[in-house]
Design a protein around this motif. Structure first.
Motif, PDB file in Angstrom:
ATOM      1  N   GLU A   1       0.561   3.943   1.733  1.00  0.00           N
ATOM      2  CA  GLU A   1       0.603   4.145   3.187  1.00  0.00           C
ATOM      3  C   GLU A   1       1.819   3.424   3.659  1.00  0.00           C
ATOM      4  O   GLU A   1       2.490   4.182   4.318  1.00  0.00           O
ATOM      5  CB  GLU A   1      -0.805   4.058   4.020  1.00  0.00           C
ATOM      6  CG  GLU A   1      -0.777   4.349   5.427  1.00  0.00           C
ATOM      7  CD  GLU A   1      -2.038   3.877   6.211  1.00  0.00           C
ATOM      8  OE1 GLU A   1      -2.028   4.333   7.387  1.00  0.00           O
ATOM      9  OE2 GLU A   1      -2.757   3.600   5.590  1.00  0.00           O
ATOM     10  N   GLU A   2       1.852   2.198   3.554  1.00  0.00           N
ATOM     11  CA  GLU A   2       2.997   1.399   4.071  1.00  0.00           C
ATOM     12  C   GLU A   2       4.546   2.088   3.504  1.00  0.00           C
ATOM     13  O   GLU A   2       5.386   2.201   4.218  1.00  0.00           O
ATOM     14  CB  GLU A   2       2.885   0.071   3.803  1.00  0.00           C
ATOM     15  CG  GLU A   2       1.763  -0.503   4.572  1.00  0.00           C
ATOM     16  CD  GLU A   2       1.486  -2.187   4.141  1.00  0.00           C
ATOM     17  OE1 GLU A   2       1.566  -2.859   4.967  1.00  0.00           O
ATOM     18  OE2 GLU A   2       1.407  -2.181   2.855  1.00  0.00           O
TER      19      GLU A   2
ATOM     20  N   PRO B   1       2.363  -3.338  -5.241  1.00  0.00           N
ATOM     21  CA  PRO B   1       0.952  -3.003  -4.948  1.00  0.00           C
ATOM     22  C   PRO B   1      -0.026  -3.770  -5.950  1.00  0.00           C
ATOM     23  O   PRO B   1       0.666  -4.217  -7.108  1.00  0.00           O
ATOM     24  CB  PRO B   1       0.858  -1.281  -5.455  1.00  0.00           C
ATOM     25  CG  PRO B   1       1.912  -1.349  -6.419  1.00  0.00           C
ATOM     26  CD  PRO B   1       3.100  -2.232  -5.935  1.00  0.00           C
TER      27      PRO B   1
ATOM     28  N   GLU C   1      -4.719  -0.651  -6.086  1.00  0.00           N
ATOM     29  CA  GLU C   1      -3.939   0.210  -5.026  1.00  0.00           C
ATOM     30  C   GLU C   1      -3.614   1.262  -5.972  1.00  0.00           C
ATOM     31  O   GLU C   1      -3.391   2.746  -5.513  1.00  0.00           O
ATOM     32  CB  GLU C   1      -2.826  -0.307  -4.424  1.00  0.00           C
ATOM     33  CG  GLU C   1      -2.091   0.538  -3.600  1.00  0.00           C
ATOM     34  CD  GLU C   1      -2.785   1.055  -2.188  1.00  0.00           C
ATOM     35  OE1 GLU C   1      -2.375   1.954  -1.609  1.00  0.00           O
ATOM     36  OE2 GLU C   1      -3.923   0.384  -1.904  1.00  0.00           O
TER      37      GLU C   1
ATOM     38  N   THR D   1       0.822  -1.235  -0.033  1.00  0.00           N
ATOM     39  CA  THR D   1       0.050  -0.136  -0.160  1.00  0.00           C
ATOM     40  C   THR D   1       0.913   1.274   0.287  1.00  0.00           C
ATOM     41  O   THR D   1       2.082   1.100   0.413  1.00  0.00           O
ATOM     42  CB  THR D   1      -0.848   0.102   1.271  1.00  0.00           C
ATOM     43  OG1 THR D   1      -0.201   0.141   2.375  1.00  0.00           O
ATOM     44  CG2 THR D   1      -1.756  -1.220   1.291  1.00  0.00           C
TER      45      THR D   1
END
Length: 283
Positions: free
Chosen positions: A12-13, A97, A101, A10
């Motif tokens: 975010e990660e 991803p 995503e 992701t």
């Protein structure tokens, strides 16, 4: 013993990892790939390591850069093997991803270029290709916010497209081109080389031979137009279906007829059977 490479899926990660490393004063290098990694890709990781303390490799087969008749469905996907290869060169993180995503439901934005993306080379045969490349690379550069990103010179038109988008969109990531890695017989390394039959693989190095001979003759003062015409004919005689075999300005990709017009790059794309090979060389 090499350590396993952590994998995140992701944005975010990915951003959390980059923030954490930056908080320690470390520079981040990015190597975008579509996987099916070979030694050429690994040389990009090593080039990024010379520029940054941490190297993130993206593995994403981008559907937006494949035309309707191209090989998206059969493009090799070898994530487990790729991670093993990345461990061997001590990559720090893999970003792998899903399509959802990168292009979530309702995604409606495309990055479109003129300039090197409309030079009449690959864009002439793959009309939507560079829109797809520019869109996904813009997203990856924005997602990672890396200090430097490394791309191979084998895809020379693509490299100039990416340099231009980074300048035009004020993206702070430094774009670095890394030399083409070749097999012992001169064939440029490519994930698509696995598609070549035994006979095609034996003939494939003739693309490099034709470029090398053209560069030698141009440097010796031969007429550029004649040299390129004869190189094209030699490839056709060797069984290639030639898309282009061109002499272009190395910085703009404009056609070039005389050495005095500026730095020169010779670029070629040709098919052997169902496999399309590209290569290029300074002259």
């Amino acid at each position: 013993m090499s350590k396993d490479v952590p994998v995140v899926a992701t944005v975010e990660e990915l951003r959390a990892y980059v923030r954490a490393r930056r908080s320690l004063g470390e520079r981040i290098g990015l190597v975008p790939t579509m996987g099916a990694l070979h030694a050429g890709h690994l040389s990009l990781v090593e080039a990024a390591r010379r520029e940054a303390e941490r190297v993130v490799v993206t593995i994403f087969v981008n559907p937006k850069q494949f035309g309707p008749s191209e090989d998206f469905a059969r493009y090799p996907r070898t994530l487990a093997a790729d991670l093993g290869s990345l461990a061997g060169v001590a990559a720090d993180l893999a970003f792998a991803p899903s399509v959802e995503e990168i292009y979530p439901p309702g995604f409606a934005t495309t990055v479109t270029q003129q300039g090197p993306a409309t030079a009449g080379l690959d864009d002439r045969f793959r009309p939507s290709h560079f829109d797809g490349v520019a869109t996904v690379v813009t997203k990856l550069l924005n997602q990672a916010q890396a200090d430097v990103a490394v791309f191979g010179e084998k895809d020379y038109q693509q490299l100039l497209v990416i340099r231009r988008l980074a300048r035009d969109l004020d993206i702070g990531t430094k774009i670095v081109g890394a030399p083409t890695l070749r097999e012992a017989d001169g064939l440029a390394m490519s994930s698509r080389n696995v598609y070549l039959s035994q006979d095609e693989r034996a003939r494939a190095p003739q693309l490099h031979v034709a470029l090398s001979e053209a560069a030698r003759r141009i440097l010796a003062g031969d007429d550029i137009g004649k040299v390129m015409d004869e190189g094209r004919a030699a490839l056709a005689a060797a069984g290639f279906d030639v898309d282009y075999f061109e002499a272009r300005h190395a910085e703009t990709l404009a056609p070039i007829a005389r050495r005095e017009e500026g730095p020169m790059r010779l670029l070629a794309a040709a098919r052997l059977g169902a496999t399309r090979l590209i290569d290029n060389m300074a002259a």
